[in-house]
Design a protein around this motif. Structure first.
Motif, PDB file in Angstrom:
ATOM      1  N   GLU A   1       0.829  -1.210   0.000  1.00 33.44           N
ATOM      2  CA  GLU A   1       0.000   0.000   0.000  1.00 33.44           C
ATOM      3  C   GLU A   1       0.866   1.264   0.000  1.00 33.44           C
ATOM      4  N   GLU A   2       1.924   1.253   0.810  1.00 35.99           N
ATOM      5  CA  GLU A   2       2.799   2.426   0.875  1.00 35.99           C
ATOM      6  C   GLU A   2       3.465   2.693  -0.467  1.00 35.99           C
ATOM      7  N   LEU A   3       4.011   1.647  -1.072  1.00 36.14           N
ATOM      8  CA  LEU A   3       4.713   1.824  -2.340  1.00 36.14           C
ATOM      9  C   LEU A   3       3.754   2.230  -3.449  1.00 36.14           C
ATOM     10  N   ILE A   4       2.577   1.619  -3.496  1.00 33.36           N
ATOM     11  CA  ILE A   4       1.592   1.987  -4.517  1.00 33.36           C
ATOM     12  C   ILE A   4       1.197   3.452  -4.367  1.00 33.36           C
ATOM     13  N   TYR A   5       1.015   3.901  -3.137  1.00 36.54           N
ATOM     14  CA  TYR A   5       0.681   5.308  -2.899  1.00 36.54           C
ATOM     15  C   TYR A   5       1.787   6.222  -3.428  1.00 36.54           C
ATOM     16  N   LEU A   6       3.043   5.882  -3.146  1.00 35.53           N
ATOM     17  CA  LEU A   6       4.161   6.714  -3.611  1.00 35.53           C
ATOM     18  C   LEU A   6       4.270   6.693  -5.135  1.00 35.53           C
ATOM     19  N   LEU A   7       4.070   5.532  -5.739  1.00 38.54           N
ATOM     20  CA  LEU A   7       4.206   5.420  -7.192  1.00 38.54           C
ATOM     21  C   LEU A   7       3.124   6.191  -7.931  1.00 38.54           C
ATOM     22  N   ARG A   8       1.961   6.303  -7.328  1.00 40.84           N
ATOM     23  CA  ARG A   8       0.868   7.016  -7.993  1.00 40.84           C
ATOM     24  C   ARG A   8       1.086   8.522  -8.040  1.00 40.84           C
ATOM     25  N   GLN A   9       2.151   8.997  -7.417  1.00 40.02           N
ATOM     26  CA  GLN A   9       2.496  10.417  -7.519  1.00 40.02           C
ATOM     27  C   GLN A   9       3.224  10.722  -8.834  1.00 40.02           C
ATOM     28  N   TYR A  10       3.611   9.673  -9.567  1.00 38.55           N
ATOM     29  CA  TYR A  10       4.400   9.849 -10.787  1.00 38.55           C
ATOM     30  C   TYR A  10       3.518   9.648 -12.020  1.00 38.55           C
ATOM     31  N   GLU A  11       3.502  10.641 -12.886  1.00 41.15           N
ATOM     32  CA  GLU A  11       2.655  10.606 -14.066  1.00 41.15           C
ATOM     33  C   GLU A  11       3.021   9.491 -15.040  1.00 41.15           C
ATOM     34  N   THR A  12       4.284   9.094 -15.047  1.00 40.98           N
ATOM     35  CA  THR A  12       4.717   8.090 -16.019  1.00 40.98           C
ATOM     36  C   THR A  12       4.435   6.664 -15.564  1.00 40.98           C
ATOM     37  N   ILE A  13       4.057   6.481 -14.296  1.00 39.50           N
ATOM     38  CA  ILE A  13       3.838   5.146 -13.747  1.00 39.50           C
ATOM     39  C   ILE A  13       2.347   4.827 -13.671  1.00 39.50           C
ATOM     40  N   GLU A  14       1.968   3.664 -14.167  1.00 42.08           N
ATOM     41  CA  GLU A  14       0.600   3.165 -14.043  1.00 42.08           C
ATOM     42  C   GLU A  14       0.645   1.823 -13.296  1.00 42.08           C
ATOM     43  N   VAL A  15       0.167   1.813 -12.063  1.00 44.64           N
ATOM     44  CA  VAL A  15       0.142   0.576 -11.282  1.00 44.64           C
ATOM     45  C   VAL A  15      -1.035  -0.265 -11.772  1.00 44.64           C
ATOM     46  N   ILE A  16      -0.742  -1.408 -12.389  1.00 47.91           N
ATOM     47  CA  ILE A  16      -1.793  -2.235 -12.975  1.00 47.91           C
ATOM     48  C   ILE A  16      -2.179  -3.411 -12.086  1.00 47.91           C
ATOM     49  N   GLY A  17      -1.449  -3.607 -10.977  1.00 46.92           N
ATOM     50  CA  GLY A  17      -1.791  -4.719 -10.106  1.00 46.92           C
ATOM     51  C   GLY A  17      -0.783  -4.906  -8.997  1.00 46.92           C
ATOM     52  N   GLU A  18      -1.101  -5.835  -8.100  1.00 43.87           N
ATOM     53  CA  GLU A  18      -0.217  -6.161  -6.994  1.00 43.87           C
ATOM     54  C   GLU A  18      -0.302  -7.648  -6.721  1.00 43.87           C
ATOM     55  N   ALA A  19       0.754  -8.192  -6.128  1.00 40.25           N
ATOM     56  CA  ALA A  19       0.790  -9.613  -5.810  1.00 40.25           C
ATOM     57  C   ALA A  19       1.442  -9.802  -4.459  1.00 40.25           C
ATOM     58  N   SER A  20       0.976 -10.802  -3.715  1.00 38.36           N
ATOM     59  CA  SER A  20       1.461 -11.035  -2.357  1.00 38.36           C
ATOM     60  C   SER A  20       2.463 -12.185  -2.265  1.00 38.36           C
ATOM     61  N   SER A  21       2.805 -12.792  -3.396  1.00 36.09           N
ATOM     62  CA  SER A  21       3.774 -13.889  -3.384  1.00 36.09           C
ATOM     63  C   SER A  21       4.446 -14.000  -4.737  1.00 36.09           C
ATOM     64  N   GLY A  22       5.564 -14.741  -4.761  1.00 39.02           N
ATOM     65  CA  GLY A  22       6.270 -14.952  -6.011  1.00 39.02           C
ATOM     66  C   GLY A  22       5.450 -15.727  -7.016  1.00 39.02           C
ATOM     67  N   GLU A  23       4.726 -16.728  -6.533  1.00 34.42           N
ATOM     68  CA  GLU A  23       3.901 -17.539  -7.419  1.00 34.42           C
ATOM     69  C   GLU A  23       2.806 -16.709  -8.079  1.00 34.42           C
ATOM     70  N   LYS A  24       2.125 -15.876  -7.291  1.00 29.31           N
ATOM     71  CA  LYS A  24       1.063 -15.019  -7.834  1.00 29.31           C
ATOM     72  C   LYS A  24       1.647 -13.978  -8.787  1.00 29.31           C
ATOM     73  N   CYS A  25       2.855 -13.516  -8.478  1.00 29.34           N
ATOM     74  CA  CYS A  25       3.512 -12.543  -9.355  1.00 29.34           C
ATOM     75  C   CYS A  25       3.740 -13.130 -10.740  1.00 29.34           C
ATOM     76  N   ILE A  26       4.232 -14.369 -10.802  1.00 25.29           N
ATOM     77  CA  ILE A  26       4.515 -14.997 -12.090  1.00 25.29           C
ATOM     78  C   ILE A  26       3.235 -15.150 -12.907  1.00 25.29           C
ATOM     79  N   ILE A  27       2.149 -15.541 -12.253  1.00 22.12           N
ATOM     80  CA  ILE A  27       0.871 -15.685 -12.950  1.00 22.12           C
ATOM     81  C   ILE A  27       0.415 -14.339 -13.509  1.00 22.12           C
ATOM     82  N   GLN A  28       0.458 -13.295 -12.664  1.00 25.32           N
ATOM     83  CA  GLN A  28       0.012 -11.969 -13.115  1.00 25.32           C
ATOM     84  C   GLN A  28       0.910 -11.412 -14.205  1.00 25.32           C
ATOM     85  N   ALA A  29       2.211 -11.597 -14.035  1.00 23.89           N
ATOM     86  CA  ALA A  29       3.151 -11.060 -15.024  1.00 23.89           C
ATOM     87  C   ALA A  29       2.961 -11.735 -16.375  1.00 23.89           C
TER      88      ALA A  29
END
Length: 243
Positions: free
Chosen positions: A18-46
């Motif tokens: 939550e903290e990092l997503i909040y900070l990243l949303r301050q940047y116009e060039t960054i679009e946060v498209i999702g989040e994952a709570s584990s390596g396995e979920k990250c690979i699926i989402q990526a």
């Protein structure tokens, strides 16, 4: 930059995400498209979403971030990776995996700003590798009209009291544009963010002097006022300036 950088945040700790997503949303060039709570979920989402960029925690239950990075490196278009962790001992391993950067928790906003600037430049270079050309003039809007400045003649740009000032050899100009917008437009030129409020043309740097608590001051050719260099930027600045 017209196309935003599609970003996935991966961390097993909800508060850190939550903290990092909040900070990243301050940047116009960054679009946060999702989040994952584990390596396995990250690979699926990526695999499904094909992000341009991952902010990836290293120490996670199950699959660690370094293993995730190794797997994603096999993709046809692997994302850029920034490792984020509370453990500095992983830095060497992270850079062996060709990470763009390595952030320590708790997050330092100036260090994050430097990381985003580095990512912006890499992204622009990769997406425009076949047709990138230098702009001839930098257009700034001031008092209802457009002025066209030679980027090579710009000494530095700073943001002060919600106003952006462009300092050139000919004088000082104000613009309605943001410092981040100008940094992106000038990415093909030797400009460097020395501070959250300063963007400096390195071709005009004359002297770098220690100031206070690890910070430095820059002196620019033709100007007497010292320009601040935050301690988080000193190492990268010296690498850019020195042979």
């Amino acid at each position: 930059m017209n196309q935003r950088i599609r970003t996935l945040v991966v961390d097993d700790e909800p508060y850190s995400r939550e903290e990092l997503i909040y900070l990243l949303r301050q940047y116009e060039t960054i679009e946060v498209i999702g989040e994952a709570s584990s390596g396995e979920k990250c690979i699926i989402q990526a695999t499904q979403t094909q992000p341009d960029l991952l902010f990836l925690d290293i120490e996670m239950p199950g699959m660690q971030g370094t293993k995730v990075a190794e797997i994603l490196a096999e993709l046809k278009k692997p994302p850029y990776i920034v490792f984020a962790t509370a453990y500095p001992q992983f830095a060497v391993q992270a850079f062996r995996l060709e990470a763009v950067d390595y952030l320590l928790k708790p997050y330092d906003e100036e260090q994050l700003a430097e990381t985003i600037a580095r990512i912006d430049k890499k992204f622009i270079k990769s997406t425009n590798s076949f047709n990138q050309t230098l702009v001839n003039k930098l257009a700034i809007e001031m008092d209802g009209e457009f002025l066209y400045l030679d980027p090579n003649n710009i000494l530095y740009i700073n943001s002060e009291d919600k106003q952006v000032n462009v300092i050139t050899k000919q004088g000082k100009f104000h613009t309605k544009g943001t410092l981040k917008d100008l940094e992106t437009k000038l990415s093909a030129y030797p400009f460097f963010r020395t501070h959250k409020s300063y963007l400096v043309n390195l071709d005009h740097v004359r002297r770098l002097t220690p100031w206070f608590n690890g910070a430095y001051n820059l002196i620019i050719n033709g100007r007497e006022e010292p320009l601040p260099v935050s301690r988080n930027y000193v190492k990268s600045l010296r690498e850019r300036l020195e042979l």
